[in-house]
Write a protein that holds these residues in place. Structure first.
Motif, PDB file in Angstrom:
ATOM      1  N   SER A   1       0.849  -1.191   0.000  1.00 50.45           N
ATOM      2  CA  SER A   1       0.000   0.000   0.000  1.00 50.45           C
ATOM      3  C   SER A   1       0.884   1.240   0.000  1.00 50.45           C
ATOM      4  O   SER A   1       1.637   1.475   0.946  1.00 50.45           O
ATOM      5  N   VAL A   2       0.781   2.032  -1.066  1.00 46.43           N
ATOM      6  CA  VAL A   2       1.699   3.142  -1.325  1.00 46.43           C
ATOM      7  C   VAL A   2       0.997   4.476  -1.080  1.00 46.43           C
ATOM      8  O   VAL A   2      -0.013   4.775  -1.700  1.00 46.43           O
ATOM      9  N   GLY A   3       1.558   5.269  -0.179  1.00 45.21           N
ATOM     10  CA  GLY A   3       1.066   6.616   0.067  1.00 45.21           C
ATOM     11  C   GLY A   3       2.031   7.653  -0.471  1.00 45.21           C
ATOM     12  O   GLY A   3       2.969   7.338  -1.219  1.00 45.21           O
ATOM     13  N   PRO A   4       1.861   8.921  -0.101  1.00 42.30           N
ATOM     14  CA  PRO A   4       2.792   9.969  -0.527  1.00 42.30           C
ATOM     15  C   PRO A   4       4.198   9.669  -0.020  1.00 42.30           C
ATOM     16  O   PRO A   4       4.374   9.191   1.101  1.00 42.30           O
ATOM     17  N   HIS A   5       5.182   9.950  -0.830  1.00 47.40           N
ATOM     18  CA  HIS A   5       6.552   9.621  -0.467  1.00 47.40           C
ATOM     19  C   HIS A   5       7.534  10.484  -1.248  1.00 47.40           C
ATOM     20  O   HIS A   5       7.196  11.063  -2.279  1.00 47.40           O
ATOM     21  N   ASP A   6       8.741  10.543  -0.735  1.00 54.60           N
ATOM     22  CA  ASP A   6       9.871  11.145  -1.437  1.00 54.60           C
ATOM     23  C   ASP A   6      10.746   9.992  -1.915  1.00 54.60           C
ATOM     24  O   ASP A   6      10.987   9.049  -1.160  1.00 54.60           O
ATOM     25  N   ARG A   7      11.224  10.045  -3.173  1.00 55.34           N
ATOM     26  CA  ARG A   7      11.958   8.910  -3.744  1.00 55.34           C
ATOM     27  C   ARG A   7      13.268   9.403  -4.341  1.00 55.34           C
ATOM     28  O   ARG A   7      13.385   9.589  -5.547  1.00 55.34           O
ATOM     29  N   PRO A   8      14.288   9.632  -3.528  1.00 53.64           N
ATOM     30  CA  PRO A   8      15.562  10.098  -4.062  1.00 53.64           C
ATOM     31  C   PRO A   8      16.335   8.962  -4.720  1.00 53.64           C
ATOM     32  O   PRO A   8      16.114   7.788  -4.419  1.00 53.64           O
ATOM     33  N   PRO A   9      17.253   9.273  -5.607  1.00 51.22           N
ATOM     34  CA  PRO A   9      18.113   8.233  -6.169  1.00 51.22           C
ATOM     35  C   PRO A   9      19.100   7.752  -5.107  1.00 51.22           C
ATOM     36  O   PRO A   9      19.612   8.567  -4.329  1.00 51.22           O
ATOM     37  N   ARG A  10      19.355   6.463  -5.086  1.00 54.62           N
ATOM     38  CA  ARG A  10      20.368   5.978  -4.160  1.00 54.62           C
ATOM     39  C   ARG A  10      21.739   6.550  -4.530  1.00 54.62           C
ATOM     40  O   ARG A  10      22.517   6.962  -3.667  1.00 54.62           O
ATOM     41  N   GLU A  11      22.009   6.551  -5.822  1.00 53.57           N
ATOM     42  CA  GLU A  11      23.272   7.088  -6.318  1.00 53.57           C
ATOM     43  C   GLU A  11      23.017   7.739  -7.668  1.00 53.57           C
ATOM     44  O   GLU A  11      22.190   7.276  -8.449  1.00 53.57           O
ATOM     45  N   TYR A  12      23.715   8.828  -7.944  1.00 51.02           N
ATOM     46  CA  TYR A  12      23.583   9.507  -9.233  1.00 51.02           C
ATOM     47  C   TYR A  12      24.926  10.137  -9.587  1.00 51.02           C
ATOM     48  O   TYR A  12      25.555  10.796  -8.766  1.00 51.02           O
ATOM     49  N   ARG A  13      25.361   9.861 -10.789  1.00 50.05           N
ATOM     50  CA  ARG A  13      26.620  10.392 -11.310  1.00 50.05           C
ATOM     51  C   ARG A  13      27.787  10.073 -10.385  1.00 50.05           C
ATOM     52  O   ARG A  13      28.688  10.895 -10.160  1.00 50.05           O
ATOM     53  N   GLY A  14      27.741   8.860  -9.801  1.00 46.66           N
ATOM     54  CA  GLY A  14      28.842   8.381  -8.982  1.00 46.66           C
ATOM     55  C   GLY A  14      28.845   8.871  -7.551  1.00 46.66           C
ATOM     56  O   GLY A  14      29.822   8.648  -6.816  1.00 46.66           O
ATOM     57  N   ARG A  15      27.776   9.535  -7.109  1.00 43.49           N
ATOM     58  CA  ARG A  15      27.708  10.053  -5.752  1.00 43.49           C
ATOM     59  C   ARG A  15      26.400   9.593  -5.090  1.00 43.49           C
ATOM     60  O   ARG A  15      25.346   9.598  -5.724  1.00 43.49           O
ATOM     61  N   ASP A  16      26.506   9.229  -3.805  1.00 46.87           N
ATOM     62  CA  ASP A  16      25.329   8.819  -3.058  1.00 46.87           C
ATOM     63  C   ASP A  16      24.402  10.017  -2.840  1.00 46.87           C
ATOM     64  O   ASP A  16      24.848  11.174  -2.813  1.00 46.87           O
ATOM     65  N   PHE A  17      23.111   9.719  -2.674  1.00 49.32           N
ATOM     66  CA  PHE A  17      22.161  10.817  -2.505  1.00 49.32           C
ATOM     67  C   PHE A  17      22.460  11.628  -1.240  1.00 49.32           C
ATOM     68  O   PHE A  17      22.151  12.828  -1.173  1.00 49.32           O
ATOM     69  N   CYS A  18      23.069  11.016  -0.212  1.00 47.30           N
ATOM     70  CA  CYS A  18      23.452  11.776   0.983  1.00 47.30           C
ATOM     71  C   CYS A  18      24.441  12.886   0.618  1.00 47.30           C
ATOM     72  O   CYS A  18      24.386  13.993   1.170  1.00 47.30           O
ATOM     73  N   TRP A  19      25.349  12.582  -0.300  1.00 47.57           N
ATOM     74  CA  TRP A  19      26.308  13.587  -0.768  1.00 47.57           C
ATOM     75  C   TRP A  19      25.593  14.699  -1.509  1.00 47.57           C
ATOM     76  O   TRP A  19      25.868  15.881  -1.291  1.00 47.57           O
ATOM     77  N   TRP A  20      24.661  14.317  -2.370  1.00 52.58           N
ATOM     78  CA  TRP A  20      23.930  15.330  -3.137  1.00 52.58           C
ATOM     79  C   TRP A  20      23.128  16.244  -2.225  1.00 52.58           C
ATOM     80  O   TRP A  20      23.121  17.473  -2.412  1.00 52.58           O
ATOM     81  N   LEU A  21      22.441  15.680  -1.240  1.00 50.75           N
ATOM     82  CA  LEU A  21      21.684  16.536  -0.326  1.00 50.75           C
ATOM     83  C   LEU A  21      22.606  17.485   0.414  1.00 50.75           C
ATOM     84  O   LEU A  21      22.220  18.622   0.728  1.00 50.75           O
TER      85      LEU A  21
END
Length: 427
Positions: free
Chosen positions: A194-214
């Motif tokens: 059951s899927v509600g509203p959510h944020d779906r960031p990429p785990r990794e993009y362009r060789g960097r983890d999403f934590c780095w991007w944030l």
């Protein structure tokens, strides 16, 4: 006779350990009281295969790296718990385990608080509630007891073998819900999610983890959530080495997606017709972050590999195009419901005027409206990163600074009080 100290910190999870480090660094006498073990929620209130959602280089305190985890890997829940035990030992944190705080009340006619515990009373000038946001599991009163053989909160889920044979409905599509649903599907179960509203960031993009991007985009430092997004879940996973959560992939792998769980009657669950909308909004946030990352790369002239394919999302799953709105539980063979529906706080022991009309802590950056009472470890305490391991460390430093400043004021003109001169010198 009660024991006396300057600060009582309630809870020895990541918030309590961080608080102890900063209080120790500023020479503030304190006790950390923990009713179970250090980092107990990581040990006994999470499923067996859980790993941290952030890589080890990021989800840690500044003073200690994970000893047996590669920087870009994801620590298991046991490794996280042992990390905090090791950190508490490293800083000499005065933690007392097996001590439950039963009440905190302000003294009458003199400063400070009486902290009643399972092992006697402690008098303290300041109290820090470091029990975090995951105190009381929330299960919406939708499906009555007995409608299926097993209903449990995600905090009580351990592994597929724990559940009776049959299909499973997982309610909630944040990090916990999607990982549990995927694990159940891989074990051979039929799974509804059951899927509600959510944020779906990429785990990794362009060789960097999403934590780095944030981090580089300044998004961890956002002080207030977007309108209506204070409690929106984040669908991200560190499982199996880390991967981007994509509901198209989950559907293609055999998980049947449904909208938000709305009601139950006569053995039939009804779902809101919002599945396609929820997926589309999650996709929009996903693409927004990719575009911001691309702009950052171009603006700073970084040599990071392009990933144009990451911007191409496939068609919505059939289950979203023509969503199921009803599910006969018996007919579908559903024998278990796992509610990944979050938690609420429980401050029944904190008997002070520190809460708003809805029972939520009335605080700013952890400093409550009740002088001498502080909160730590809550989402958005000071910014987006506040409830994460590294974020709580920085929030604790601010709270410790505030306490030290207040000690200086209280010590002024009372140099006969033990420790007062030292407190004054620190200010």
């Amino acid at each position: 006779m009660s024991e006396e100290t300057e600060v009582v910190v309630v809870g020895a999870g990541q918030a309590g350990v961080a608080m102890s480090e900063h209080l120790t660094a500023q020479g503030v006498p304190h006790l950390v009281l923990e009713r179970h073990r250090i980092a107990e929620r990581w040990r006994s209130e999470r499923w067996d295969s859980l790993v941290a959602n952030g890589p080890a280089w990021h989800d840690r305190f500044p003073g200690l790296a994970f000893p047996d985890v590669a920087p870009d890997a994801f620590a298991s829940k046991e490794q996280v718990a042992e990390y905090f035990v090791a950190y508490a030992e490293k800083i000499g944190a005065p933690v007392r385990c097996g001590v439950e705080v039963t009440s905190v009340r302000r003294h009458a006619g003199r400063p400070g608080f009486r902290v009643e515990t399972s092992q006697g009373a402690v008098d303290a000038r300041f109290v820090v509630a470091a029990t975090g946001p995951f105190q009381r599991p929330v299960i919406p009163p939708v499906v009555p007891d007995g409608a299926v053989p097993a209903q449990l909160h995600s905090s009580g889920y351990r592994n597929p073998e724990q559940l009776p044979e049959g299909a499973v409905l997982v309610v909630g599509a944040g990090s916990s819900g999607v990982q549990i649903a995927d694990e159940l599907r891989r074990s051979g179960r039929r799974v509804f999610l059951s899927v509600g509203p959510h944020d779906r960031p990429p785990r990794e993009y362009r060789g960097r983890d999403f934590c780095w991007w944030l981090g580089v985009l300044g998004l961890w430092d956002a002080e207030t959530p977007p309108q209506g997004a204070a409690h929106v879940t984040i669908a991200v996973s560190g499982a199996r080495g880390g991967h981007t959560v994509d509901f198209r992939t989950l559907a293609a792998d055999g998980i049947e997606l449904v909208g938000m769980t709305a009601s139950h009657a006569d053995g039939v669950l009804r779902f809101a017709p919002d599945l396609a909308t929820n997926i589309a909004l999650g996709d929009a946030k996903h693409l927004e972050l990719l575009r911001a990352a691309d702009a950052y790369v171009e603006r700073n002239g970084l040599d990071l590999p392009e990933e144009p394919e990451a911007h191409v999302l496939g068609p919505v799953p059939d289950s979203a195009a023509t969503p199921r709105l009803e599910l006969d539980l018996a007919e579908a063979g559903v024998t278990s419901i796992v509610w990944a529906t979050g938690f609420t706080t429980d401050y029944g022991w904190l008997e002070v005027d520190a809460f708003d009309e809805n029972g939520r802590p009335d605080q700013r950056r952890g400093v409550s409206r009740e002088p001498g009472v502080y909160f730590l470890g809550l989402p958005w305490l000071s910014r987006r990163g506040s409830s994460f391991i590294w974020g709580v460390w920085h929030d604790a430093r601010y709270v410790a600074d505030h306490i030290t400043t207040q000690r200086g004021y209280l010590a002024h003109g009372t140099t006969d009080r033990p420790g007062a001169a030292a407190a004054s010198r620190q200010n």
